[in-house]
Design an enzyme around this catalytic site. Structure first.
Site, PDB file in Angstrom:
ATOM      1  N   GLY A 121       0.812  -1.213   0.000  1.00  0.00           N
ATOM      2  CA  GLY A 121       0.000   0.000   0.000  1.00  0.00           C
ATOM      3  C   GLY A 121       0.846   1.264   0.000  1.00  0.00           C
ATOM      4  O   GLY A 121       0.523   2.244   0.658  1.00  0.00           O
ATOM      5  N   GLU A 128       6.747   8.316  -5.735  1.00  0.00           N
ATOM      6  CA  GLU A 128       6.714   6.911  -5.307  1.00  0.00           C
ATOM      7  C   GLU A 128       7.486   6.079  -6.325  1.00  0.00           C
ATOM      8  O   GLU A 128       7.282   6.217  -7.529  1.00  0.00           O
ATOM      9  CB  GLU A 128       5.251   6.452  -5.238  1.00  0.00           C
ATOM     10  CG  GLU A 128       5.094   4.987  -4.874  1.00  0.00           C
ATOM     11  CD  GLU A 128       3.660   4.472  -5.060  1.00  0.00           C
ATOM     12  OE1 GLU A 128       2.725   5.279  -5.243  1.00  0.00           O
ATOM     13  OE2 GLU A 128       3.482   3.245  -5.046  1.00  0.00           O
ATOM     14  N   PRO A 141      13.229  -8.409   8.940  1.00  0.00           N
ATOM     15  CA  PRO A 141      13.107  -8.104   7.503  1.00  0.00           C
ATOM     16  C   PRO A 141      13.274  -6.607   7.225  1.00  0.00           C
ATOM     17  O   PRO A 141      13.893  -6.227   6.230  1.00  0.00           O
ATOM     18  CB  PRO A 141      11.680  -8.569   7.159  1.00  0.00           C
ATOM     19  CG  PRO A 141      11.336  -9.574   8.217  1.00  0.00           C
ATOM     20  CD  PRO A 141      12.053  -9.138   9.460  1.00  0.00           C
ATOM     21  N   LYS A 146      14.238  -0.171  18.845  1.00  0.00           N
ATOM     22  CA  LYS A 146      15.189  -1.116  18.267  1.00  0.00           C
ATOM     23  C   LYS A 146      15.466  -0.767  16.797  1.00  0.00           C
ATOM     24  O   LYS A 146      16.614  -0.710  16.361  1.00  0.00           O
ATOM     25  CB  LYS A 146      14.576  -2.516  18.372  1.00  0.00           C
ATOM     26  CG  LYS A 146      15.473  -3.650  17.954  1.00  0.00           C
ATOM     27  CD  LYS A 146      14.814  -4.946  18.443  1.00  0.00           C
ATOM     28  CE  LYS A 146      15.229  -6.136  17.645  1.00  0.00           C
ATOM     29  NZ  LYS A 146      14.387  -7.289  17.942  1.00  0.00           N
ATOM     30  N   GLY A 205     -14.310  -2.400 -20.730  1.00  0.00           N
ATOM     31  CA  GLY A 205     -13.604  -3.631 -21.046  1.00  0.00           C
ATOM     32  C   GLY A 205     -13.247  -3.694 -22.520  1.00  0.00           C
ATOM     33  O   GLY A 205     -13.741  -2.892 -23.316  1.00  0.00           O
ATOM     34  N   CYS A 248     -18.649   3.044 -20.707  1.00  0.00           N
ATOM     35  CA  CYS A 248     -17.803   2.758 -21.874  1.00  0.00           C
ATOM     36  C   CYS A 248     -18.297   1.483 -22.563  1.00  0.00           C
ATOM     37  O   CYS A 248     -19.315   1.518 -23.232  1.00  0.00           O
ATOM     38  CB  CYS A 248     -16.336   2.700 -21.469  1.00  0.00           C
ATOM     39  SG  CYS A 248     -15.272   3.147 -22.848  1.00  0.00           S
ATOM     40  N   GLY A 259     -19.895  -0.793 -21.231  1.00  0.00           N
ATOM     41  CA  GLY A 259     -21.236  -0.981 -20.666  1.00  0.00           C
ATOM     42  C   GLY A 259     -22.287  -0.160 -21.392  1.00  0.00           C
ATOM     43  O   GLY A 259     -23.460  -0.546 -21.487  1.00  0.00           O
ATOM     44  N   MET A 260     -21.879   0.982 -21.936  1.00  0.00           N
ATOM     45  CA  MET A 260     -22.790   1.801 -22.741  1.00  0.00           C
ATOM     46  C   MET A 260     -23.004   1.146 -24.103  1.00  0.00           C
ATOM     47  O   MET A 260     -24.119   1.035 -24.608  1.00  0.00           O
ATOM     48  CB  MET A 260     -22.186   3.213 -22.904  1.00  0.00           C
ATOM     49  CG  MET A 260     -22.927   4.123 -23.850  1.00  0.00           C
ATOM     50  SD  MET A 260     -22.158   4.134 -25.487  1.00  0.00           S
ATOM     51  CE  MET A 260     -22.829   5.652 -26.138  1.00  0.00           C
ATOM     52  N   HIS A 277     -15.481   7.729 -19.032  1.00  0.00           N
ATOM     53  CA  HIS A 277     -15.241   7.081 -17.741  1.00  0.00           C
ATOM     54  C   HIS A 277     -15.451   8.073 -16.595  1.00  0.00           C
ATOM     55  O   HIS A 277     -14.483   8.702 -16.139  1.00  0.00           O
ATOM     56  CB  HIS A 277     -13.827   6.507 -17.682  1.00  0.00           C
ATOM     57  CG  HIS A 277     -13.636   5.313 -18.544  1.00  0.00           C
ATOM     58  ND1 HIS A 277     -13.943   4.042 -18.110  1.00  0.00           N
ATOM     59  CD2 HIS A 277     -13.211   5.190 -19.822  1.00  0.00           C
ATOM     60  CE1 HIS A 277     -13.693   3.185 -19.087  1.00  0.00           C
ATOM     61  NE2 HIS A 277     -13.256   3.857 -20.132  1.00  0.00           N
ATOM     62  N   GLU A 287     -15.843   7.542 -13.603  1.00  0.00           N
ATOM     63  CA  GLU A 287     -15.224   7.101 -12.337  1.00  0.00           C
ATOM     64  C   GLU A 287     -13.902   7.807 -12.031  1.00  0.00           C
ATOM     65  O   GLU A 287     -13.483   7.832 -10.879  1.00  0.00           O
ATOM     66  CB  GLU A 287     -15.037   5.576 -12.332  1.00  0.00           C
ATOM     67  CG  GLU A 287     -13.998   5.023 -13.295  1.00  0.00           C
ATOM     68  CD  GLU A 287     -14.542   4.665 -14.671  1.00  0.00           C
ATOM     69  OE1 GLU A 287     -15.542   5.267 -15.096  1.00  0.00           O
ATOM     70  OE2 GLU A 287     -13.948   3.793 -15.347  1.00  0.00           O
TER      71      GLU A 287
HETATM   72  N1  GLN Z   1     -13.594  -1.838 -26.060  1.00  0.00           N
HETATM   73  C1  GLN Z   1     -14.423  -0.675 -26.174  1.00  0.00           C
HETATM   74  C2  GLN Z   1     -13.788   0.368 -27.086  1.00  0.00           C
HETATM   75  O1  GLN Z   1     -12.613   0.314 -27.349  1.00  0.00           O
HETATM   76  C3  GLN Z   1     -14.715  -0.084 -24.814  1.00  0.00           C
HETATM   77  C4  GLN Z   1     -13.495   0.436 -24.125  1.00  0.00           C
HETATM   78  C5  GLN Z   1     -13.702   0.653 -22.646  1.00  0.00           C
HETATM   79  O2  GLN Z   1     -14.642   0.148 -22.073  1.00  0.00           O
HETATM   80  N2  GLN Z   1     -12.801   1.379 -22.036  1.00  0.00           N
HETATM   81  O3  GLN Z   1     -14.449   1.259 -27.544  1.00  0.00           O
END
Ligand code: GLN
Length: 536
Positions: free
Chosen positions: A16, A141, A191, A224, A355, A382, A384-385, A510, A512
């Protein structure tokens, strides 16, 4: 005069360090200092953009479109600074710069070597944020663990830099593991001693040692370690396990980390103001409600693959006074309508995050169908849309084999397609990245959430809603709620009012990445609100 703090790790990875560096950022910021965090990763990829999320976790994207390590998300969420390209450097990028320079004749016949050429390039990059911003403190970091072969040039660079910027302007923090031996009922300091010796062997004397421990560290262990490691006892800081990462800065402040760093850097230890942060943690630990969110994706075996989504859900929970319980569902398990019903019936809301590639896609489409038909709040991000669009095309518009050309090149209905200027190039660094404007449609759920007609969000994708199909969707009940007017790209879709669906929305960007613990993202906030209302 900018001051520099370097954070290294020892004994094991995954302690972390990112949270520790982000926490330090916050507690220094709470003293009125201007702080910038940055991270150096010793691996050879140019950036994490092409790395498998199941291995490396999410790729965090900055405003200026850098694909970076997920620790930058922690930095941004803790310090609320907007980071940039210069905030994350990999060994690969350093070498790429050097090798390109060599090919261009930039070294004028000289031999190119790790010392001084690689270390010089790293040093230059460490100092960059000081030139770009008016930072009082830069926290750097170093990824990996001291002793790794690949991190050597980075350790050497941070050793050299103290002679460049002045020893009095640098502080070195070493974070190690203090294991607890159950049988002996003892915390083991050996350690840490060895790890500090490794660091000293590389020419770095740590000023502060942070000890990750599951048990409170007693004073004699601290004494120590102070003795063996040449560190003042008040600079040995315990870093205990916390229930939430958001409590860590408060714990670190209590342990005296801020005071110790100020002492090392010769800066006044001003009074802190962490009241707002305390409120966040209080709300997080004392929520009165609970909401179950199904997260359906293809990288669910590593939760870090969706880190910023999870944090954004937490922020939205804090806002709505609810604990968000995530049900992690691998989309491959949703093999059809019956499986969707079985696996999703306990969900108050469903989220399908981003994804790449076709694995698990049909399960996501079945998920979107379930959410639409059963009027369960759905948030598509993304990919998901794009899934929400494909599902609607297939099952409402009756375009039976509709798909994204990412999944099926020969689909008769490419409702999601490559952007016109992508030219079919699908290699690293060819995505639409970073911040873009989006104009919201009047009376949309998106505009209701943002309370603003013009917004901007961060992107990372290659495919887009295909405008050829726009009219077919809008004539039916899918509304285009957000457009990038510069390129006429569809950025937000939602179901219109006639559907009487509580909340079904997909965004090509995105959101998020912009959510903060004290400023839940409007879309996550309203998604959780709708999910809670559905519960009644
Ligand atoms: N694979 C999809 C694209 O390239 C969605 C990308 C994502 O979800 N970041 O458009």
């Amino acid at each position: 005069m900018t001051k520099y703090v370097f954070v290294t790790g020892g004994v094991v990875s995954g302690l972390g360090k990112g949270i520790a560096a982000a926490s330090l950022g916050l507690i220094l910021k709470s003293r009125g200092l201007n702080v910038i965090n940055q991270k150096f990763d010793p691996y050879l990829n140019i950036d994490p953009g092409t790395m498998n999320p199941c291995q490396h976790g999410e790729v965090f994207v900055t405003d200026d479109g850098a694909e970076t390590d997920l620790d930058l998300g922690h930095y941004e969420r803790f310090t609320d600074a907007a980071l940039s390209q210069s905030s994350n450097t990999t060994a690969g990028r350093v070498y790429l710069t050097i090798l390109n320079r060599e090919r261009e004749g930039g070294y004028e016949g000289g031999t190119v070597q790790v010392i001084p050429n690689v270390t010089d390039e790293i040093r230059k990059r460490i100092l960059l944020p000081a030139q770009e911003t008016n930072a009082d403190v830069i926290i750097t970091e170093i990824g990996g663990t001291v002793g790794d072969i690949e991190s050597l040039p980075f350790i050497e660079a941070i050793r050299q830099i103290k002679y460049e910027v002045g020893i009095e302007n640098c502080a070195y923090i070493h974070l190690t593991l203090l294991p607890y031996m159950k049988k002996a009922q003892e915390l083991k300091s050996k350690p840490t001693q060895h790890s500090v010796k490794d660091l000293q062997g590389l020419g770095i004397q740590p000023d502060i040692i942070m000890l990750r421990s599951e048990m409170p560290v007693d004073f004699s262990t601290k004494e120590k370690l102070a003795l063996f490691c040449n560190v003042a006892t008040d600079c040995i800081i315990q870093n205990l396990n916390a229930k939430s990462i958001y409590e860590v800065p408060l714990m670190m402040e209590k342990e005296g980390l801020g005071k110790a760093v100020c002492k090392c850097l010769g800066i006044e230890n001003k009074e802190t103001n962490l009241k707002e942060w305390e409120k966040i943690v209080y709300k997080l630990y004392n929520s009165k409600k609970q909401v179950n969110i199904a997260l359906v994706g293809k990288y669910t075996e590593l939760h870090d693959a969706y880190l910023s989504v999870v944090e954004s859900l937490t922020h939205a929970g804090i806002f709505n006074d609810a604990e968000v319980v995530i049900d992690w569902i691998s989309s491959e398990k949703i093999t059809g309508d019956a499986a969707a019903k079985k696996l999703l019936s306990g969900a108050d809301g469903i989220i399908v995050p981003g994804g790449f590639g076709d694995r698990g896609i049909e399960g996501m489409i079945a998920t979107a169908k379930y959410a639409r038909e059963n009027k369960v709040p759905y948030f598509g991000i993304c990919l998901g849309m794009q899934i929400m669009v494909i599902e609607y095309a297939r099952n409402v518009l009756n375009l039976k084999k509709a798909n994204s050309t990412e999944m099926d090149k020969n689909t008769p209905h490419p409702v999601i397609d490559l952007m016109p200027d992508q030219n079919g190039v699908i290699l690293g660094g060819t995505l639409r990245l970073g911040k873009y404007e989006c104009t919201l449609s009047k009376d949309s759920i998106a505009q209701k959430a943002y309370k603003n007609p013009l917004i901007w969000e961060r992107h990372r994708h290659r495919y887009e809603f295909n405008n050829v199909y726009r009219e077919q969707f809008t004539k039916s009940t899918m509304k285009i709620a957000g457009i990038n007017s510069e390129r006429n790209l569809v950025e937000i879709v939602e179901l219109d009012k006639t559907e009487k669906h509580p909340w079904m929305l997909g965004v090509q960007f995105h959101p998020e990445f912009k959510s903060r613990p004290d400023r839940a993202h409007p879309l996550f906030r309203d998604f959780i609100k709708a999910s809670l209302e559905g519960k009644k």
